[in-house]
Design an enzyme around this catalytic site. Structure first.
Site, PDB file in Angstrom:
ATOM      1  N   ASP A 125       0.846  -1.192   0.000  1.00  0.00           N
ATOM      2  CA  ASP A 125       0.000   0.000   0.000  1.00  0.00           C
ATOM      3  C   ASP A 125       0.885   1.246   0.000  1.00  0.00           C
ATOM      4  OD1 ASP A 125      -2.454   1.267  -0.077  1.00  0.00           O
ATOM      5  OD2 ASP A 125      -2.603   1.407   2.098  1.00  0.00           O
ATOM      6  N   TYR A 127       1.174   5.774  -0.447  1.00  0.00           N
ATOM      7  CA  TYR A 127       0.761   7.009   0.236  1.00  0.00           C
ATOM      8  C   TYR A 127       1.052   8.121  -0.762  1.00  0.00           C
ATOM      9  CZ  TYR A 127       0.829  10.196   4.370  1.00  0.00           C
ATOM     10  OH  TYR A 127       0.594  11.180   5.312  1.00  0.00           O
ATOM     11  N   HIS A 132      -3.935  14.217   0.395  1.00  0.00           N
ATOM     12  CA  HIS A 132      -4.082  13.330   1.550  1.00  0.00           C
ATOM     13  C   HIS A 132      -2.851  13.408   2.454  1.00  0.00           C
ATOM     14  CE1 HIS A 132      -5.056   9.843   3.994  1.00  0.00           C
ATOM     15  NE2 HIS A 132      -3.903   9.305   3.691  1.00  0.00           N
ATOM     16  N   ARG A 141       1.466  16.028  12.563  1.00  0.00           N
ATOM     17  CA  ARG A 141       2.760  16.674  12.847  1.00  0.00           C
ATOM     18  C   ARG A 141       2.742  18.189  12.715  1.00  0.00           C
ATOM     19  NH1 ARG A 141       3.850  12.100   9.869  1.00  0.00           N
ATOM     20  NH2 ARG A 141       3.640  13.295   7.956  1.00  0.00           N
ATOM     21  N   GLU A 198     -10.292   4.229   3.788  1.00  0.00           N
ATOM     22  CA  GLU A 198      -9.388   4.936   2.884  1.00  0.00           C
ATOM     23  C   GLU A 198      -9.825   4.602   1.467  1.00  0.00           C
ATOM     24  OE1 GLU A 198      -5.249   4.236   3.939  1.00  0.00           O
ATOM     25  OE2 GLU A 198      -5.380   5.872   5.410  1.00  0.00           O
ATOM     26  N   GLU A 200      -9.286   4.192  -2.159  1.00  0.00           N
ATOM     27  CA  GLU A 200      -8.100   3.963  -2.983  1.00  0.00           C
ATOM     28  C   GLU A 200      -8.483   3.201  -4.246  1.00  0.00           C
ATOM     29  OE1 GLU A 200      -4.656   2.349  -1.019  1.00  0.00           O
ATOM     30  OE2 GLU A 200      -5.236   3.119   0.953  1.00  0.00           O
ATOM     31  N   ASP A 232      -9.067   0.629   2.208  1.00  0.00           N
ATOM     32  CA  ASP A 232      -8.074   0.192   3.193  1.00  0.00           C
ATOM     33  C   ASP A 232      -8.549   0.642   4.578  1.00  0.00           C
ATOM     34  OD1 ASP A 232      -5.687  -0.711   4.280  1.00  0.00           O
ATOM     35  OD2 ASP A 232      -4.655   1.183   3.895  1.00  0.00           O
ATOM     36  N   ARG A 236      -7.502   4.659  13.245  1.00  0.00           N
ATOM     37  CA  ARG A 236      -6.633   5.837  13.418  1.00  0.00           C
ATOM     38  C   ARG A 236      -6.017   5.936  14.809  1.00  0.00           C
ATOM     39  NH1 ARG A 236      -5.642   6.553   8.288  1.00  0.00           N
ATOM     40  NH2 ARG A 236      -7.520   6.989   7.097  1.00  0.00           N
ATOM     41  N   GLN A 239      -3.242   3.460  14.852  1.00  0.00           N
ATOM     42  CA  GLN A 239      -2.196   3.955  13.931  1.00  0.00           C
ATOM     43  C   GLN A 239      -1.355   5.057  14.575  1.00  0.00           C
ATOM     44  OE1 GLN A 239      -3.834   5.506  10.275  1.00  0.00           O
ATOM     45  NE2 GLN A 239      -1.848   5.994   9.383  1.00  0.00           N
ATOM     46  N   TYR A 243       2.664   3.943  14.708  1.00  0.00           N
ATOM     47  CA  TYR A 243       3.241   4.095  13.370  1.00  0.00           C
ATOM     48  C   TYR A 243       4.695   4.556  13.340  1.00  0.00           C
ATOM     49  CZ  TYR A 243       3.152   9.225  12.785  1.00  0.00           C
ATOM     50  OH  TYR A 243       3.391  10.555  12.879  1.00  0.00           O
ATOM     51  N   LYS A 252      -3.819  -1.295  10.070  1.00  0.00           N
ATOM     52  CA  LYS A 252      -4.219  -1.512   8.675  1.00  0.00           C
ATOM     53  C   LYS A 252      -4.450  -2.992   8.376  1.00  0.00           C
ATOM     54  CE  LYS A 252      -3.165   2.802   7.435  1.00  0.00           C
ATOM     55  NZ  LYS A 252      -3.945   3.699   6.574  1.00  0.00           N
ATOM     56  N   THR A 256      -8.924  -5.196   4.174  1.00  0.00           N
ATOM     57  CA  THR A 256      -8.886  -4.294   3.019  1.00  0.00           C
ATOM     58  C   THR A 256      -9.892  -4.858   2.033  1.00  0.00           C
ATOM     59  OG1 THR A 256      -6.567  -3.682   3.350  1.00  0.00           O
ATOM     60  CG2 THR A 256      -7.458  -3.416   1.126  1.00  0.00           C
ATOM     61  N   THR A 348      -4.634   6.660  -0.199  1.00  0.00           N
ATOM     62  CA  THR A 348      -5.899   7.387  -0.129  1.00  0.00           C
ATOM     63  C   THR A 348      -5.937   8.506  -1.157  1.00  0.00           C
ATOM     64  OG1 THR A 348      -5.888   6.945   2.215  1.00  0.00           O
ATOM     65  CG2 THR A 348      -7.469   8.585   1.442  1.00  0.00           C
ATOM     66  N   GLU A 362      -9.844  12.924   7.416  1.00  0.00           N
ATOM     67  CA  GLU A 362      -9.738  14.236   6.774  1.00  0.00           C
ATOM     68  C   GLU A 362     -11.099  14.936   6.702  1.00  0.00           C
ATOM     69  OE1 GLU A 362      -7.701  11.861   3.576  1.00  0.00           O
ATOM     70  OE2 GLU A 362      -7.009  13.873   3.073  1.00  0.00           O
TER      71      GLU A 362
END
Ligand code: CA
Length: 421
Positions: A125, A127, A132, A141, A198, A200, A232, A236, A239, A243, A252, A256, A348, A362
């Protein structure tokens, strides 16, 4: 090119996902028989395994379609893929002399059960949507560190689990996991409260590459057999805690979901579009020799238990910063061998507008801005919610669709280690 007309019921309707132009590959069964390869056309499924057994369709020396996966067919390569489409087009076109011969091999989609269309060898998978990555990076962050320094240079990905891939319609149970509550120092083990989707696309690899030999972007594009919609599912809260530094893991791995029909690359040819302008020059091995994304309109519907659906997001596959061909080429850059049946998640797909974001994380901005849905609001998924992805490329008077990619969320187990007697 416009609609290619067919004699099959429902195939010439402008809104069908499955005109003769499409011919996507799935695996189906009806009560009392074994799952086998079929092709969607209008309201029907063409039993191509049956056609092959009856000698009406010849794909290879030995039968390859009488099995519950398309891997053996994919392995035959581009010549077989093109020949197969041409043969089906001749059997199914309006005015075909073969109608009486083929008609007994049509099954109503409503009467069939759909299965995973291929054996997933491995699942990777990525990113790869600029919007996104920026949105999620901002929430995790802050906006100044939103895009990691590597992001505009490298298609970031991780190796997922093939065992987690399920077909549309499979129920998904809310997972338990390690979660650190806000302000706490230590984690708890609890059901996820921030379970998410997600949106995708998945690229299905139809040709292998040799270990030790990277492929070019053009070769990678030619290795892709087709595309599916892919959800997916993502926890959260799990995660956010797990992560760093190796990326997502259990968050994850619950499931899926993919759509049941592989839309062959050939059916999407005329919907090719270029990736957006590069913000930084890419290294030469990632240069695209031509347009390698597709103009595919995508949407997500949320249906509460017993309620009506609200479409919560609309976006387009063309929003991606990296194409599947670039991702696949990058995947082999170390010499990593790719296999028939490998599945690559695009990452995503989010657009620039607020309602074009491909995840609830989001859409609700980390849970701070609840969304209005039929009969209430949502920040993340609630038990009983059904999430449905849809997608199609729009031609003149016809569309190339994927069929729905749906899953309903079951409540977490009361005790995950309790075994039923
Ligand atoms: Ca993902």
């Amino acid at each position: 090119m416009g609609l290619e007309r067919s004699w099959v019921a429902g195939a010439n309707v402008a809104e069908t996902d499955f005109p003769l132009n499409n011919l996507p590959c799935g695996v189906f069964s009806t009560s009392g028989d074994e799952p086998r390869c079929g092709v969607a056309i209008g309201e029907m499924i063409l039993d191509v395994a049956g056609l092959e057994a009856a000698g009406i369709l010849k794909v290879a020396e030995d039968p390859v379609l009488d099995v519950p996966f398309w891997n053996d067919f994919m392995d035959l390569g581009q010549g077989a893929w093109s020949g197969f489409r041409a043969a089906l087009a001749e059997l199914l076109r309006e005015g075909s002399d073969h109608r009486a011969q083929v008609e007994p091999f049509l099954i109503r989609q409503q009467e069939a059960r759909l299965h995973l269309p291929f054996l997933v060898s491995e699942f990777t998978d990525f990113y790869a949507s600029r919007h996104h990555a920026f949105n999620v990076g901002t929430m995790f962050r802050g906006p100044e560190n939103a895009l990691p320094p590597n992001w505009l240079h490298i298609p970031i990905g991780y190796n997922g689990r093939a065992s987690s891939v399920v077909v549309s319609g499979t129920e998904v149970r809310r997972p338990w996991g390690q979660i650190r509550p806000p302000g706490a120092e230590a984690p708890v083990f609890a059901p996820s409260r921030r379970f998410d989707i997600e949106l995708e696309m998945g690229a299905v690899v139809g040709q292998a590459s040799r270990q030790g030999y990277p492929v070019t972007v053009a070769e990678a594009d030619a290795m892709i057999f087709g595309y599916v919609l892919l959800n997916d599912w993502s926890a959260r809260d799990i995660q956010a805690w797990e992560y760093q530094p190796l990326g997502p893991f259990q968050s994850k791995a619950t499931a899926t979901t993919i759509s049941p029909w592989i839309v062959m690359r050939a059916a999407l040819e005329q919907f090719r579009v270029a990736t957006p302008a590069r913000e930084r020059p890419l290294l030469p091995y990632l240069h695209e020799p031509g347009p390698m994304l597709y103009d595919i309109a995508l949407e997500v519907g949320l249906t509460p238990a017993g309620g009506r659906e609200t479409v919560i997001a609309r976006t387009n596959y063309r929003e991606m910063y990296y194409s599947a061909a670039q991702q696949l080429a990058h995947h082999t850059s170390s010499g990593c061998a790719m296999n028939v049946g490998d599945l690559l998640g695009s990452g995503t797909i989010s657009g620039p507008a607020k309602d074009s974001r491909g995840s609830l994380l989001e859409l609700s901005w980390g849970g701070k801005e609840p969304l209005a849905v039929e009969g209430g609001t949502r920040t993340f998924i609630e038990d009983g919610d059904r999430l449905t992805l849809r997608g199609h490329a729009q031609g003149k008077g016809y569309r190339i669709g994927f069929g729905p990619c749906a899953g309903t969320i079951l409540p977490a187990l009361a005790d995950p280690w309790q075994r039923e007697l």
